[in-house]
Design a protein around this motif. Structure first.
Motif, mmCIF file in Angstrom:
data_model
loop_
_atom_site.group_PDB
_atom_site.id
_atom_site.type_symbol
_atom_site.label_atom_id
_atom_site.label_comp_id
_atom_site.label_asym_id
_atom_site.label_seq_id
_atom_site.Cartn_x
_atom_site.Cartn_y
_atom_site.Cartn_z
ATOM 1 N N SER A 145 -13.644 -6.968 -27.686
ATOM 2 C CA SER A 145 -12.697 -8.088 -27.617
ATOM 3 C C SER A 145 -12.408 -8.445 -26.164
ATOM 4 N N VAL A 146 -11.833 -9.610 -25.991
ATOM 5 C CA VAL A 146 -11.464 -10.102 -24.662
ATOM 6 C C VAL A 146 -9.958 -10.264 -24.619
ATOM 7 N N ASN A 147 -9.323 -9.655 -23.614
ATOM 8 C CA ASN A 147 -7.884 -9.757 -23.469
ATOM 9 C C ASN A 147 -7.525 -11.068 -22.768
ATOM 10 N N VAL A 148 -6.552 -11.773 -23.312
ATOM 11 C CA VAL A 148 -6.170 -13.077 -22.761
ATOM 12 C C VAL A 148 -5.572 -12.931 -21.366
ATOM 13 N N GLY A 149 -4.592 -12.043 -21.228
ATOM 14 C CA GLY A 149 -3.906 -11.904 -19.941
ATOM 15 C C GLY A 149 -4.742 -11.226 -18.879
ATOM 16 N N GLY A 150 -5.533 -10.236 -19.280
ATOM 17 C CA GLY A 150 -6.287 -9.458 -18.294
ATOM 18 C C GLY A 150 -7.634 -10.027 -17.934
ATOM 19 N N ASP A 198 -4.917 -4.481 -15.524
ATOM 20 C CA ASP A 198 -6.346 -4.268 -15.648
ATOM 21 C C ASP A 198 -7.044 -4.496 -14.310
ATOM 22 N N GLY A 199 -8.224 -3.883 -14.171
ATOM 23 C CA GLY A 199 -8.971 -4.001 -12.921
ATOM 24 C C GLY A 199 -9.367 -5.420 -12.599
ATOM 25 N N ILE A 200 -9.717 -6.211 -13.625
ATOM 26 C CA ILE A 200 -10.106 -7.607 -13.391
ATOM 27 C C ILE A 200 -8.949 -8.384 -12.785
ATOM 28 N N PHE A 201 -7.771 -8.220 -13.357
ATOM 29 C CA PHE A 201 -6.592 -8.954 -12.890
ATOM 30 C C PHE A 201 -6.139 -8.463 -11.522
ATOM 31 N N LEU A 202 -5.997 -7.145 -11.384
ATOM 32 C CA LEU A 202 -5.452 -6.584 -10.140
ATOM 33 C C LEU A 202 -6.399 -6.739 -8.963
ATOM 34 N N ALA A 203 -7.709 -6.702 -9.208
ATOM 35 C CA ALA A 203 -8.666 -6.815 -8.104
ATOM 36 C C ALA A 203 -8.475 -8.125 -7.354
ATOM 37 N N GLY A 204 -8.316 -9.231 -8.099
ATOM 38 C CA GLY A 204 -8.111 -10.518 -7.453
ATOM 39 C C GLY A 204 -6.770 -10.625 -6.766
ATOM 40 N N VAL A 205 -5.719 -10.167 -7.427
ATOM 41 C CA VAL A 205 -4.367 -10.285 -6.877
ATOM 42 C C VAL A 205 -4.213 -9.432 -5.610
#
Length: 232
Positions: free
Chosen positions: A100-105, A219-226
């Motif tokens: 599945s794909v998480n909407v927020g992350g 999540d790593g996807i979200f935090l990596a960019g921020v």
């Protein structure tokens, strides 16, 4: 006997924790909103993206079901003198893993990246677009090298590797718009390098569900960019 029984948190510490939670939430929200603002997004849009990420972290959208065959643990029930005992044993059978794909992350940061890339195309900033592409490629290769499948959990990667790599790439080749290069390479590097390029390994994880971006705002996807944007 009182010395053997105690509360996990003392009352003063519990009160302090309750008092600090709103402050920590405000700081967390302000940090993420600031990162979006550094990308050139207006404050209302940045604040909306924060809430979309937070609320969307509870939403997982199934995209695929992976079936595989392998050893699985089953439990048999054995009765002895009227008492039932659970007896685990190893069997060979079909395993199902829902991806599945998480909407927020995942979807929220991906939408920000797509918006920024389309904006560069419309504005015909081809030089910056090429720099973004090179940074994403390098970040993807490094994320792939550091990512490891963890059985029963998912694909893991050291937390600070992607944002540090993205920040370094932004500082070296992202001169026209460092925050944009940092955010794009950090987000897409993890998404492509750690998640998509390890797709063939998901069936061996033994987990009933694997969520891309499943940790939401953590999540790593979200935090990596921020984090990468904040570093530059």
């Amino acid at each position: 006997m009182r010395r053997y029984f105690f509360l996990p948190l003392t009352l003063p510490f519990l009160i302090l924790l309750i008092f600090l939670l709103p402050i920590l939430f405000i700081l967390f929200a302000g940090t993420i909103t600031l990162a979006f603002q550094k990308l050139g997004l207006p404050l209302p849009v940045a604040f909306t993206l924060f809430w979309a990420s937070l609320i969307g972290s509870f939403i997982n959208i199934p995209v695929k079901e992976i079936r595989s065959y392998g050893p699985i643990v089953r439990v048999a029930k054995v009765s002895f003198f009227g008492i039932t005992y659970p007896v685990p044993y190893i069997d060979w059978g079909e395993q199902k893993t829902v991806v599945s794909v998480n909407v927020g992350g995942a979807l929220v940061p991906l939408s920000v990246v797509l918006y920024e890339v389309l904006r560069l195309i419309v504005l015909e900033q081809n030089d910056l677009l090429i720099r973004v592409g090179v940074a994403v490629l390098i970040s993807t290769i490094i994320s792939k090298a550091f990512s490891r499948p963890v059985k029963g959990l998912g694909i893991a990667i050291p937390t600070f590797v992607p944002p540090l790599v993205a920040a370094l790439l932004a500082l070296t080749i992202g001169a026209p718009n460092r925050p944009l290069v940092a955010y794009t390479s950090g987000t897409m590097g993890v998404l492509i390098g750690a998640d998509l390029l390890n797709w063939d390994k998901l069936k061996d994880l033994g987990a009933p569900m694997v969520s891309i971006g499943g940790a939401g705002t953590f999540d790593g996807i979200f935090l990596a960019g921020v984090i990468a944007v904040l570093l530059v």
